[in-house]
Design an enzyme around this catalytic site. Structure first.
Site, PDB file in Angstrom:
ATOM      1  N   ARG A  50       5.869  -9.119   6.164  1.00  0.00           N
ATOM      2  CA  ARG A  50       5.753  -7.722   6.169  1.00  0.00           C
ATOM      3  C   ARG A  50       5.155  -6.881   7.457  1.00  0.00           C
ATOM      4  NH1 ARG A  50       2.332  -5.923   1.256  1.00  0.00           N
ATOM      5  NH2 ARG A  50       0.509  -6.506   2.614  1.00  0.00           N
ATOM      6  N   LYS A  58       2.942  -7.113  -5.703  1.00  0.00           N
ATOM      7  CA  LYS A  58       2.392  -5.884  -6.737  1.00  0.00           C
ATOM      8  C   LYS A  58       3.293  -4.583  -6.365  1.00  0.00           C
ATOM      9  CE  LYS A  58      -2.036  -6.110  -5.672  1.00  0.00           C
ATOM     10  NZ  LYS A  58      -1.897  -7.225  -4.726  1.00  0.00           N
ATOM     11  N   ARG A  98      -8.700 -10.962   3.853  1.00  0.00           N
ATOM     12  CA  ARG A  98      -8.284 -10.448   2.453  1.00  0.00           C
ATOM     13  C   ARG A  98      -8.277 -11.202   1.269  1.00  0.00           C
ATOM     14  NH1 ARG A  98      -3.238  -7.603   4.867  1.00  0.00           N
ATOM     15  NH2 ARG A  98      -2.920  -6.736   2.796  1.00  0.00           N
ATOM     16  N   ARG A 100     -10.128  -3.850  -8.738  1.00  0.00           N
ATOM     17  CA  ARG A 100     -10.330  -4.854  -7.746  1.00  0.00           C
ATOM     18  C   ARG A 100     -11.900  -5.429  -7.805  1.00  0.00           C
ATOM     19  NH1 ARG A 100      -6.110  -3.465  -3.595  1.00  0.00           N
ATOM     20  NH2 ARG A 100      -5.920  -4.972  -2.081  1.00  0.00           N
ATOM     21  N   ARG A 139       1.044  -1.849   9.195  1.00  0.00           N
ATOM     22  CA  ARG A 139      -0.323  -1.671   8.516  1.00  0.00           C
ATOM     23  C   ARG A 139      -1.166  -2.861   9.634  1.00  0.00           C
ATOM     24  NH1 ARG A 139      -0.271  -3.069   2.273  1.00  0.00           N
ATOM     25  NH2 ARG A 139      -2.387  -3.819   2.785  1.00  0.00           N
TER      26      ARG A 139
HETATM   27  P1  AMP Z   1      -3.528  -2.953  -0.901  1.00  0.00           P
HETATM   28  O1  AMP Z   1      -2.323  -1.987  -0.187  1.00  0.00           O
HETATM   29  O2  AMP Z   1      -3.691  -2.908  -2.441  1.00  0.00           O
HETATM   30  O3  AMP Z   1      -3.523  -4.236  -0.194  1.00  0.00           O
HETATM   31  O4  AMP Z   1      -4.925  -2.144  -0.118  1.00  0.00           O
HETATM   32  C1  AMP Z   1      -5.203  -1.999   1.120  1.00  0.00           C
HETATM   33  C2  AMP Z   1      -6.562  -2.046   1.365  1.00  0.00           C
HETATM   34  O5  AMP Z   1      -7.103  -0.898   0.795  1.00  0.00           O
HETATM   35  C3  AMP Z   1      -7.598  -3.014   0.798  1.00  0.00           C
HETATM   36  O6  AMP Z   1      -7.578  -4.230   1.647  1.00  0.00           O
HETATM   37  C4  AMP Z   1      -8.882  -2.336   0.711  1.00  0.00           C
HETATM   38  O7  AMP Z   1      -9.374  -2.243   2.044  1.00  0.00           O
HETATM   39  C5  AMP Z   1      -8.390  -1.106   0.287  1.00  0.00           C
HETATM   40  N1  AMP Z   1      -8.282  -0.911  -1.341  1.00  0.00           N
HETATM   41  C6  AMP Z   1      -7.024  -0.889  -2.062  1.00  0.00           C
HETATM   42  N2  AMP Z   1      -7.304  -0.680  -3.281  1.00  0.00           N
HETATM   43  C7  AMP Z   1      -8.650  -0.879  -3.379  1.00  0.00           C
HETATM   44  C8  AMP Z   1      -9.573  -1.079  -4.352  1.00  0.00           C
HETATM   45  N3  AMP Z   1      -9.322  -1.137  -5.670  1.00  0.00           N
HETATM   46  N4  AMP Z   1     -10.935  -1.232  -4.063  1.00  0.00           N
HETATM   47  C9  AMP Z   1     -11.453  -1.515  -2.941  1.00  0.00           C
HETATM   48  N5  AMP Z   1     -10.391  -1.345  -1.901  1.00  0.00           N
HETATM   49  C10 AMP Z   1      -9.321  -0.998  -2.068  1.00  0.00           C
END
Ligand code: AMP
Length: 200
Positions: A134, A20, A152, A95, A140
């Site tokens: 990654r 994404k 996740r 999400r 991260r």
């Molecule tokens: P991402 O970079 O999109 O993989 O997001 C990393 C982490 O941020 C996720 O595993 C969640 O802990 C938090 N996070 C990001 N976007 C959301 C969302 N829309 N709702 C809830 N938690 C989020």
């Protein structure tokens, strides 16, 4: 000359590791859209050690979702602060069904609905491989252990997947094969987006 003012809000959807972020960056540049990645916004707060960042960190580092009201407030703030945009690419948001409903309400007020959700389809084995790769450079915390990665993916399957059905129900869902070369996937994505623009 064909000059039409378009609004193009897209949700780029998919499990962690689907690409994404990578594809969003390319889409933004090509179509002049604004990136709204909740993961990136949270990581920025985390780095700046804001109160929001410290709160979000508790969930993020375990691979759990940050509570809806925190996420929704942050997105609303970002949308309200962005003026003169022709559209957003939502990446990692919504999400949960609650987030999807909240987003629809926010955009309805501004009369700029979501045009389409485009889902990147990638199987679990490939997701894990990509995230582990990654992890070597991302720094991260949530990329570091297989337990967190698996959590996740499980959270995605339980809480996030139903969001696709929400957009299907509203006739706003499509998908693209997310396996292959980055540029090859991007071409498929662009053809979907071009269709949306021409069908305006
Ligand atoms: P991402 O970079 O999109 O993989 O997001 C990393 C982490 O941020 C996720 O595993 C969640 O802990 C938090 N996070 C990001 N976007 C959301 C969302 N829309 N709702 C809830 N938690 C989020």
């Amino acid at each position: 000359i064909l000059a039409k003012k378009i609004m193009l809000n897209i949700v780029l959807f998919g499990p962690p590791g689907a690409g994404k972020g990578t594809q969003s960056e390319k889409v933004l540049k090509k179509y002049n859209l604004v990136h709204l990645s909740t993961g990136d916004l949270f990581r920025l707060h985390l780095n700046n050690e804001t109160a929001l960042g410290l709160e979000a960190k508790k969930y993020m580092n375990k691979g759990d979702l940050v509570p809806d009201e925190i996420v929704i407030g942050m997105v609303e703030d970002k949308i309200n602060k962005s003026s003169n945009v022709i559209g957003f690419v939502f990446d990692g948001f919504p999400r949960t069904i609650n987030q999807a409903i909240a987003l629809d309400n926010m955009l309805e007020k501004k009369n700029i609905p979501i045009k389409q959700m485009i889902a990147l389809k990638v199987d679990e084995k490939e997701l894990i491989k990509r995230i582990q790769n990654r992890a070597k450079t991302s720094g991260r915390e949530d990329d570091k252990s297989i337990d967190k990665i698996n959590n996740r993916i499980q959270v995605y399957n339980q809480e996030t997947k139903p969001v696709a059905d929400y957009y299907k129900k509203h006739d706003k869902y499509s998908e693209v094969d997310g396996i292959g070369e980055i540029d090859e996937i991007f071409i498929k994505l662009c053809s979907k987006i071009d269709d949306l623009i021409w069908n305006e």
